[in-house]
Design a protein around this motif. Structure first.
Motif, short mmCIF file in Angstrom:
data_model
loop_
_atom_site.label_atom_id
_atom_site.label_comp_id
_atom_site.label_asym_id
_atom_site.label_seq_id
_atom_site.Cartn_x
_atom_site.Cartn_y
_atom_site.Cartn_z
N ARG A 124 0.84 -1.19 0.00
CA ARG A 124 0.00 0.00 0.00
C ARG A 124 0.87 1.24 0.00
N ARG A 125 0.31 2.25 -0.60
CA ARG A 125 0.95 3.56 -0.60
C ARG A 125 0.61 4.22 0.73
N GLU A 126 1.63 4.55 1.50
CA GLU A 126 1.41 5.07 2.84
C GLU A 126 2.57 6.01 3.18
N THR A 127 2.28 7.28 3.27
CA THR A 127 3.32 8.25 3.61
C THR A 127 3.43 8.31 5.13
N ARG A 128 4.63 8.04 5.62
CA ARG A 128 4.89 8.09 7.06
C ARG A 128 6.11 8.96 7.31
N MET A 129 6.00 9.78 8.34
CA MET A 129 7.11 10.66 8.71
C MET A 129 7.82 10.18 9.97
N THR A 146 8.83 7.66 4.45
CA THR A 146 8.59 6.50 3.59
C THR A 146 7.27 6.72 2.88
N SER A 147 7.12 6.11 1.72
CA SER A 147 5.90 6.33 0.94
C SER A 147 5.20 5.02 0.56
N LEU A 148 5.75 3.90 0.96
CA LEU A 148 5.22 2.60 0.57
C LEU A 148 5.42 1.62 1.71
N VAL A 168 12.49 -9.91 8.73
CA VAL A 168 11.56 -8.79 8.64
C VAL A 168 10.25 -9.25 8.01
N THR A 169 9.17 -8.68 8.49
CA THR A 169 7.85 -9.00 7.96
C THR A 169 7.14 -7.76 7.43
N VAL A 170 7.69 -6.57 7.72
CA VAL A 170 7.16 -5.32 7.20
C VAL A 170 8.33 -4.50 6.69
N VAL A 171 8.21 -4.04 5.45
CA VAL A 171 9.24 -3.19 4.86
C VAL A 171 8.59 -1.88 4.44
N ARG A 172 9.09 -0.79 5.01
CA ARG A 172 8.62 0.54 4.61
C ARG A 172 9.76 1.20 3.85
N LEU A 173 9.44 1.75 2.69
CA LEU A 173 10.46 2.32 1.84
C LEU A 173 9.95 3.58 1.17
N HIS A 174 10.85 4.29 0.55
CA HIS A 174 10.49 5.48 -0.20
C HIS A 174 10.74 5.22 -1.67
N ALA A 175 9.89 5.75 -2.50
CA ALA A 175 10.07 5.69 -3.95
C ALA A 175 9.69 7.05 -4.52
N ASP A 176 10.42 7.49 -5.55
CA ASP A 176 10.08 8.75 -6.19
C ASP A 176 8.70 8.69 -6.82
N GLY A 179 3.19 5.53 -6.51
CA GLY A 179 2.01 5.00 -7.19
C GLY A 179 2.38 4.03 -8.30
N GLY A 180 3.41 4.37 -9.06
CA GLY A 180 3.87 3.49 -10.13
C GLY A 180 4.40 2.18 -9.60
N LEU A 181 5.12 2.24 -8.49
CA LEU A 181 5.65 1.00 -7.90
C LEU A 181 4.52 0.15 -7.34
N VAL A 182 3.53 0.76 -6.71
CA VAL A 182 2.38 -0.01 -6.20
C VAL A 182 1.66 -0.69 -7.35
N ARG A 183 1.40 0.06 -8.42
CA ARG A 183 0.70 -0.52 -9.58
C ARG A 183 1.51 -1.67 -10.18
N ALA A 184 2.82 -1.49 -10.29
CA ALA A 184 3.67 -2.54 -10.87
C ALA A 184 3.69 -3.79 -9.97
#
Length: 188
Positions: A124-129, A146-148, A168-176, A179-184
């Protein structure tokens, strides 16, 4: 001694990344689709490198009458500038990569985690600070963001730069382009 060897390999990867960045090439993206994450990172390390260059010039002027101290600090300052620019270059030339069977989640020369697509339970797309430490979570924030979020159906082993292993069972990452990465990732 293993830690020293791992640190030396990490540093070598930084300098290889610097060379790839100068030649505008990427590492490890053949056969996959690359998703960058360094766009929001550029100003900080390059600003730090600029400050290091200014400091190098200032120290050189101050130590012009002490040649040994001048030379030692000049070498250390040049090393520091190359190291800082290498950290940024590693983030640019080592993007996240989606292949038909896995996604490689990366952060510079520090993290290169291969996650089989079959192990991803939810994306999921999720912006976290903020990212409070949590057992089983790997947070790869860029600019404290992070955005994903990838929730894994089965744990994947992450190896730290010093060789420590953890599942690890949860990975939070950032992508430029989150949305494109989530769709892919959601395409069958």
């Amino acid at each position: 001694m293993r830690a020293v060897g791992r640190l030396a390999r990490h540093e070598a990867r930084l300098y290889v990344s610097l060379g790839l960045w100068l030649t505008r090439r990427t590492q490890g993206t053949a056969g996959g689709r690359a998703f960058g994450y360094a766009r929001g990172l550029g100003a900080t390390p390059l600003g730090l490198a600029f400050v290091c260059v200014v400091e190098t010039v200032g120290v050189s002027v101050l130590l012009r009458d002490m040649p040994i101290a001048h030379d030692v600090l000049l070498v250390l300052d040049v090393y520091t500038v190359l190291f800082v620019v290498g950290l940024y270059a590693a983030c640019v030339v080592r993007p996240h990569v989606l292949t038909p069977d896995a996604v490689r989640v990366r952060y510079g020369a520090h993290v290169d985690l291969r996650i089989p697509l079959s192990a991803i339970g939810a994306v999921r797309r999720e912006t976290r600070m903020t990212h409070p430490p949590a057992e089983g979570a790997l947070d790869l924030a860029v600019g404290s963001q992070t955005s994903l979020t990838l929730e894994l159906a089965e744990p994947v082993t992450h190896v730290t730069p010093l060789g420590r292993r953890r599942d690890v069972t949860v990975v939070r990452l950032h992508a430029d382009d989150p949305g494109g990465l989530v769709r892919a990732l959601m395409r069958p």
